[in-house]
Write a protein that holds these residues in place. Structure first.
Motif, PDB file in Angstrom:
ATOM      1  N   ILE A 183       0.835  -1.211   0.000  1.00 40.92           N
ATOM      2  CA  ILE A 183       0.000   0.000   0.000  1.00 40.92           C
ATOM      3  C   ILE A 183       0.865   1.255   0.000  1.00 40.92           C
ATOM      4  N   LEU A 184       1.979   1.226   0.755  1.00 37.62           N
ATOM      5  CA  LEU A 184       2.898   2.378   0.757  1.00 37.62           C
ATOM      6  C   LEU A 184       3.487   2.617  -0.634  1.00 37.62           C
ATOM      7  N   VAL A 185       3.899   1.521  -1.286  1.00 35.78           N
ATOM      8  CA  VAL A 185       4.458   1.648  -2.645  1.00 35.78           C
ATOM      9  C   VAL A 185       3.399   2.188  -3.601  1.00 35.78           C
ATOM     10  N   LEU A 186       2.166   1.719  -3.443  1.00 34.09           N
ATOM     11  CA  LEU A 186       1.075   2.189  -4.300  1.00 34.09           C
ATOM     12  C   LEU A 186       0.801   3.677  -4.091  1.00 34.09           C
ATOM     13  N   LEU A 187       0.838   4.128  -2.841  1.00 36.24           N
ATOM     14  CA  LEU A 187       0.691   5.562  -2.546  1.00 36.24           C
ATOM     15  C   LEU A 187       1.800   6.370  -3.204  1.00 36.24           C
ATOM     16  N   PHE A 188       2.999   5.806  -3.179  1.00 33.29           N
ATOM     17  CA  PHE A 188       4.168   6.451  -3.791  1.00 33.29           C
ATOM     18  C   PHE A 188       3.946   6.637  -5.301  1.00 33.29           C
ATOM     19  N   ILE A 189       3.447   5.562  -5.948  1.00 33.33           N
ATOM     20  CA  ILE A 189       3.201   5.602  -7.398  1.00 33.33           C
ATOM     21  C   ILE A 189       2.093   6.609  -7.717  1.00 33.33           C
ATOM     22  N   MET A 190       1.040   6.617  -6.882  1.00 34.87           N
ATOM     23  CA  MET A 190      -0.071   7.544  -7.121  1.00 34.87           C
ATOM     24  C   MET A 190       0.374   8.996  -6.976  1.00 34.87           C
ATOM     25  N   SER A 191       1.261   9.269  -6.016  1.00 32.40           N
ATOM     26  CA  SER A 191       1.795  10.633  -5.858  1.00 32.40           C
ATOM     27  C   SER A 191       2.563  11.053  -7.101  1.00 32.40           C
ATOM     28  N   MET A 192       3.344  10.108  -7.655  1.00 31.94           N
ATOM     29  CA  MET A 192       4.131  10.427  -8.857  1.00 31.94           C
ATOM     30  C   MET A 192       3.214  10.679 -10.050  1.00 31.94           C
ATOM     31  N   GLY A 217       7.503  13.096  -0.981  1.00 32.86           N
ATOM     32  CA  GLY A 217       8.406  13.319   0.150  1.00 32.86           C
ATOM     33  C   GLY A 217       7.955  12.568   1.389  1.00 32.86           C
ATOM     34  N   LEU A 218       6.654  12.604   1.669  1.00 31.48           N
ATOM     35  CA  LEU A 218       6.118  11.972   2.877  1.00 31.48           C
ATOM     36  C   LEU A 218       6.206  10.450   2.793  1.00 31.48           C
ATOM     37  N   VAL A 219       5.764   9.885   1.662  1.00 33.62           N
ATOM     38  CA  VAL A 219       5.764   8.420   1.532  1.00 33.62           C
ATOM     39  C   VAL A 219       7.203   7.896   1.438  1.00 33.62           C
ATOM     40  N   SER A 220       8.110   8.687   0.822  1.00 29.04           N
ATOM     41  CA  SER A 220       9.516   8.247   0.762  1.00 29.04           C
ATOM     42  C   SER A 220      10.094   8.151   2.170  1.00 29.04           C
ATOM     43  N   TYR A 221       9.685   9.074   3.060  1.00 27.25           N
ATOM     44  CA  TYR A 221      10.146   8.995   4.461  1.00 27.25           C
ATOM     45  C   TYR A 221       9.664   7.696   5.101  1.00 27.25           C
ATOM     46  N   CYS A 222       8.382   7.373   4.884  1.00 29.85           N
ATOM     47  CA  CYS A 222       7.825   6.134   5.459  1.00 29.85           C
ATOM     48  C   CYS A 222       8.548   4.896   4.921  1.00 29.85           C
ATOM     49  N   PRO A 273      14.116  -0.655   1.699  1.00 26.82           N
ATOM     50  CA  PRO A 273      14.197  -1.980   1.041  1.00 26.82           C
ATOM     51  C   PRO A 273      14.565  -1.841  -0.437  1.00 26.82           C
ATOM     52  N   THR A 274      15.240  -2.849  -0.985  1.00 26.83           N
ATOM     53  CA  THR A 274      15.749  -2.761  -2.361  1.00 26.83           C
ATOM     54  C   THR A 274      14.664  -2.521  -3.415  1.00 26.83           C
ATOM     55  N   PRO A 275      13.467  -3.144  -3.334  1.00 21.69           N
ATOM     56  CA  PRO A 275      12.435  -2.809  -4.335  1.00 21.69           C
ATOM     57  C   PRO A 275      12.080  -1.322  -4.343  1.00 21.69           C
ATOM     58  N   VAL A 276      12.076  -0.716  -3.149  1.00 21.61           N
ATOM     59  CA  VAL A 276      11.800   0.729  -3.060  1.00 21.61           C
ATOM     60  C   VAL A 276      12.927   1.513  -3.733  1.00 21.61           C
ATOM     61  N   SER A 277      14.175   1.091  -3.497  1.00 20.23           N
ATOM     62  CA  SER A 277      15.313   1.751  -4.148  1.00 20.23           C
ATOM     63  C   SER A 277      15.194   1.676  -5.658  1.00 20.23           C
TER      64      SER A 277
END
Length: 579
Positions: A93-102, A122-127, A214-218
């Protein structure tokens, strides 16, 4: 766990089909030269109206294709990589929020909705950076969030300056307002905001620190989302920025970022940090070509780079996983014998990064470097470009030698296997794209070919510096050759280069140390010193001393009572004698 896996598959299929749908819509838009601008009025109160706008053109659609395709691969890859994670749903869900922000940032022609996407990133990247919840990731998360906060503040200032124009839809007046004073202020703020998000000097230190995620996030952050947001913003505002003085400063800063990242990567031994510094180098390349006014070329390199950089991080994740979470390249070696398919993906993405002919990176990098030679620039910029290209080859060949060619160098035997088909399938999808995407995008983006006329030596200059970098990378990574290694590993030089020209120290301790130290002295001397002595603690001490004496007197001690009785009797007798 089953629910988590089903969510993984749902998100993967949704993003993949969304990417395919966007791809066909983008083809239609390019063929018909279409732009769609949609606007919804959310609130209308007196003369004020709050609107939500969407801009769909070939650029935003093409970027969305790449973001959703890479995201779908990363989420499919996470199913295996994060399989031991208890809270996999939360991660997805965090990754999905990140994609939606982009995506929000990509389709916004309005500076306020851009701020929503920008701040969401910025916020989701911190999380995501603090996901593993240890001291190192907390520090990295704070550095990431606070560096990006500077950009958020500048975007807020842009919003306030744009109130002069009566609308925050910047696309309407970029073309004819660029001589205005307010617009020159807006352009300065936009450039600084983009420099913070895309980690240009002096805001570079957060990007390698964000490797705590985590590496997928990177893989997602460094290919198509967070770090490319600044580049994309400058591409959109490029019409406003052309011929301003600030772009010349950006050109120098981005050139230095490219050079600094290339040198630092050669002194680094952490696998993820080397790849992160290569991202920083490529971001410097995108920003510098943008500051020369070639926005379509910067966009082209952004898209080609996204594919092989996501693949590179995925391969690094597999290798780190297989080597029991070990990231030091000095403990690796001979991996191509044990994990051939992962090594294949790693080598092809590395070669694409170098710009080896007919892979994805070659088309954009070669075109950029030849346009640099055609441009009317001074020698410093010329050298920065070509030395950085050589350094890219240098650290890539060094990495390949340490990982693939040198002897098997592990402290003990780990279970090396190449059978995680979930990871391999997601990597092969990106591997295919890394090979074909350069030529494919060349046909899509440029309606006419660039005609470049250069002398033979200038034409071959790229090959000269690449070949030199390749030889140096081989010599440095080959343990038998000591003289060059001794020079590379002299303590002061390697410390200076490893610390990215001491930038992390400057942007953390340099900013916070004196304030924290001053605050500590204030607390010690004022709050816990004089003010305590003369107010709370001092008064308490005096009252306490008096109460101790008083209580001592009132302790019902017979001897004290007898003694006080005798004293009173003597006092009364003395008074009677006087009278």
């Amino acid at each position: 766990m089953n629910k988590s896996f089903s969510l993984c598959y749902c998100v993967f299929f949704f993003l993949f089909f969304f990417s395919m749908f966007n791809f066909f819509v983008m083809i239609y838009f390019i063929m018909n030269n279409m732009i769609i601008f949609m606007e919804w009025e959310l609130v209308s109160f007196n003369s004020m109206s709050i609107v939500f706008s969407i801009l769909l053109d070939w650029m935003s659609l093409m970027f969305m294709v790449f973001v959703s395709l890479i995201s779908s691969s990363v989420i499919y890859y996470s199913k295996s990589y994060m399989s031991s994670e208890m809270n996999l749903n939360r991660f997805i869900i965090l990754v999905l929020l990140f994609i939606m922000s982009m995506i929000m940032l990509i389709i916004s022609p309005n500076i306020i909705s851009i701020l929503l996407g920008w701040d969401g990133l910025g916020l989701v990247s911190y999380c995501l950076v603090i996901y593993y919840q240890n001291l190192k990731s907390y520090n990295a998360g704070m550095l990431t969030a606070l560096s990006n906060r500077i950009g958020d503040v500048f975007i807020l200032m842009v919003i306030s300056w744009m109130m002069n124009y009566g609308s925050w839809n910047y696309i309407f007046y970029l073309n004819f307002m660029y001589n205005d004073y307010c617009m020159s202020m807006v352009s300065l703020m936009i450039i600084i905001a983009a420099m913070t998000k895309s980690a240009q000097i002096p805001f570079s230190s957060w990007l390698p620190a964000a490797m705590a995620a985590p590496t997928p996030v990177s893989a997602l952050v460094h290919s198509s989302t967070l770090v490319t947001a600044g580049v994309y913003l400058l591409i959109r505002f490029n019409m406003l920025l052309i011929n301003t003085f600030f772009l010349k400063i950006l050109l120098v800063m981005s050139g230095l970022t490219m050079f600094m990242a290339g040198i630092s990567a050669n002194y680094e031994f952490d696998l993820k940090k080397i790849i992160a510094l290569s991202t920083l180098s490529q971001l410097g390349l995108m920003m510098s070509i943008l500051s020369m006014g070639l926005s379509d070329m910067a966009f082209y390199h952004l898209l080609t780079h996204a594919m092989f950089k996501a693949l590179l991080f995925m391969c690094a994740g597999v290798i780190i996983h297989m080597l029991n979470d070990n990231q030091d390249i000095r403990f690796m070696g001979g991996l191509s014998l044990y994990i051939p398919l992962t090594s294949l993906c790693m080598n092809i993405s590395n070669l694409a990064l170098c710009g080896i002919p007919f892979l994805a990176g070659f088309y954009s990098k070669d075109l950029i470097l030849e346009m640099v030679m055609m441009s009317n620039l001074n020698l410093m910029i010329f050298y920065l470009y070509y030395m950085s290209t050589g350094l890219t080859m240098f650290y890539t060949i060094r990495l390949m030698m340490y990982l693939m060619v040198n002897d098997y160098n592990l402290l003990c035997i780990y279970n090396l296997y190449d059978e995680d088909y979930v990871m391999l399938k997601s990597m092969f999808m990106l591997l295919f794209m890394s090979v074909i995407v350069g030529s494919f995008l060349m046909w899509m983006i440029f309606s006419y070919p660039y005609m470049i006329y250069l002398s033979l030596n200038l034409k071959l200059m790229v090959f000269y510096v690449s070949f030199l970098g390749m030889i140096l990378g081989y010599l440095v990574s080959n343990m038998k050759i000591n003289s060059l290694n001794k020079f590379m590993n002299t303590y002061d030089l390697s410390l200076f280069m490893c610390m990215m020209w001491f930038m992390p120290n400057l942007s953390t301790y340099g900013v916070s140390y004196y304030f924290l130290n001053f605050g500590q002295k204030m607390i010690k001397n004022l709050d816990m010193g004089w003010s305590e002595l003369y107010s709370g603690q001092g008064m308490v001490k005096i009252v306490k001393n008096y109460s101790i004496i008083n209580s001592y007197i009132q302790l019902n001690n017979l001897k004290i009572y007898l003694f006080s009785f005798i004293m009173w009797m003597m006092f009364i007798f003395f008074l009677l004698l006087i009278n």
